[in-house]
Design a protein around this motif. Sequence first.
Motif, mmCIF file in Angstrom:
data_model
loop_
_atom_site.group_PDB
_atom_site.id
_atom_site.type_symbol
_atom_site.label_atom_id
_atom_site.label_comp_id
_atom_site.label_asym_id
_atom_site.label_seq_id
_atom_site.Cartn_x
_atom_site.Cartn_y
_atom_site.Cartn_z
ATOM 1 N N VAL A 50 29.595 10.235 -32.696
ATOM 2 C CA VAL A 50 28.680 10.863 -31.740
ATOM 3 C C VAL A 50 29.142 12.289 -31.481
ATOM 4 O O VAL A 50 28.358 13.239 -31.553
ATOM 5 N N ASP A 51 30.438 12.463 -31.177
ATOM 6 C CA ASP A 51 30.963 13.802 -30.928
ATOM 7 C C ASP A 51 30.900 14.684 -32.172
ATOM 8 O O ASP A 51 30.778 15.898 -32.065
ATOM 9 N N ALA A 115 26.785 20.985 -34.819
ATOM 10 C CA ALA A 115 26.441 19.680 -34.259
ATOM 11 C C ALA A 115 27.592 19.034 -33.496
ATOM 12 O O ALA A 115 27.384 18.073 -32.750
ATOM 13 N N ILE A 116 28.801 19.534 -33.651
ATOM 14 C CA ILE A 116 29.964 18.959 -32.979
ATOM 15 C C ILE A 116 29.884 19.274 -31.483
ATOM 16 O O ILE A 116 29.663 20.415 -31.093
ATOM 17 N N SER A 117 30.085 18.264 -30.663
ATOM 18 C CA SER A 117 30.037 18.460 -29.212
ATOM 19 C C SER A 117 31.246 19.258 -28.740
ATOM 20 O O SER A 117 32.263 19.356 -29.439
ATOM 21 N N GLU A 118 31.149 19.812 -27.549
ATOM 22 C CA GLU A 118 32.294 20.530 -26.968
ATOM 23 C C GLU A 118 33.485 19.605 -26.817
ATOM 24 O O GLU A 118 34.623 19.987 -27.062
ATOM 25 N N ALA A 130 40.380 23.538 -36.771
ATOM 26 C CA ALA A 130 39.488 24.594 -36.255
ATOM 27 C C ALA A 130 38.054 24.216 -36.584
ATOM 28 O O ALA A 130 37.762 23.662 -37.641
ATOM 29 N N THR A 131 37.135 24.521 -35.668
ATOM 30 C CA THR A 131 35.721 24.196 -35.929
ATOM 31 C C THR A 131 34.866 25.436 -35.889
ATOM 32 O O THR A 131 35.011 26.346 -35.208
#
Length: 131
Positions: A50-51, A115-118, A130-131
């Motif tokens: 989800v994250d 798309a990655i959540s905080e 790193a994102t």
Amino acid sequence: MNFGAVLRETRGARDLPPPPAFAEPAADLAERARRALYEVSDPEFPISIVDLGLVRDVTADETTGAVTVHVTFTATACPCMDFITWDIRERLLGEDEIREVEIVTVWDPPWTTAAISERGRAHLKSFGVAT
């Protein structure tokens, strides 16, 4: 193949963070299913699907207990697709009200790191990713 054993082996000591603390109980079966998916991790990183932004939609039929999960992957040739779909199904079928799980793979829109959540970014950063 015993996906459960493989997933346990690959995860090692990399535990997922606990699911978010929700202020309200889940309104319906679809929301309960979505919340359960916080316990399904990407096999390569200690982050929930989800994250990571892989779960695109969750619908459910309260009467039959059927849940449909629309999921994407980071790449069309993602080597973890079978692991993740197996883990989604196993986790959701562990919920009392869920009797059937359908997983639909979607590619549009394509997955990106946006798309990655905080919450997911913070957890990945704690592991040096790193994102």
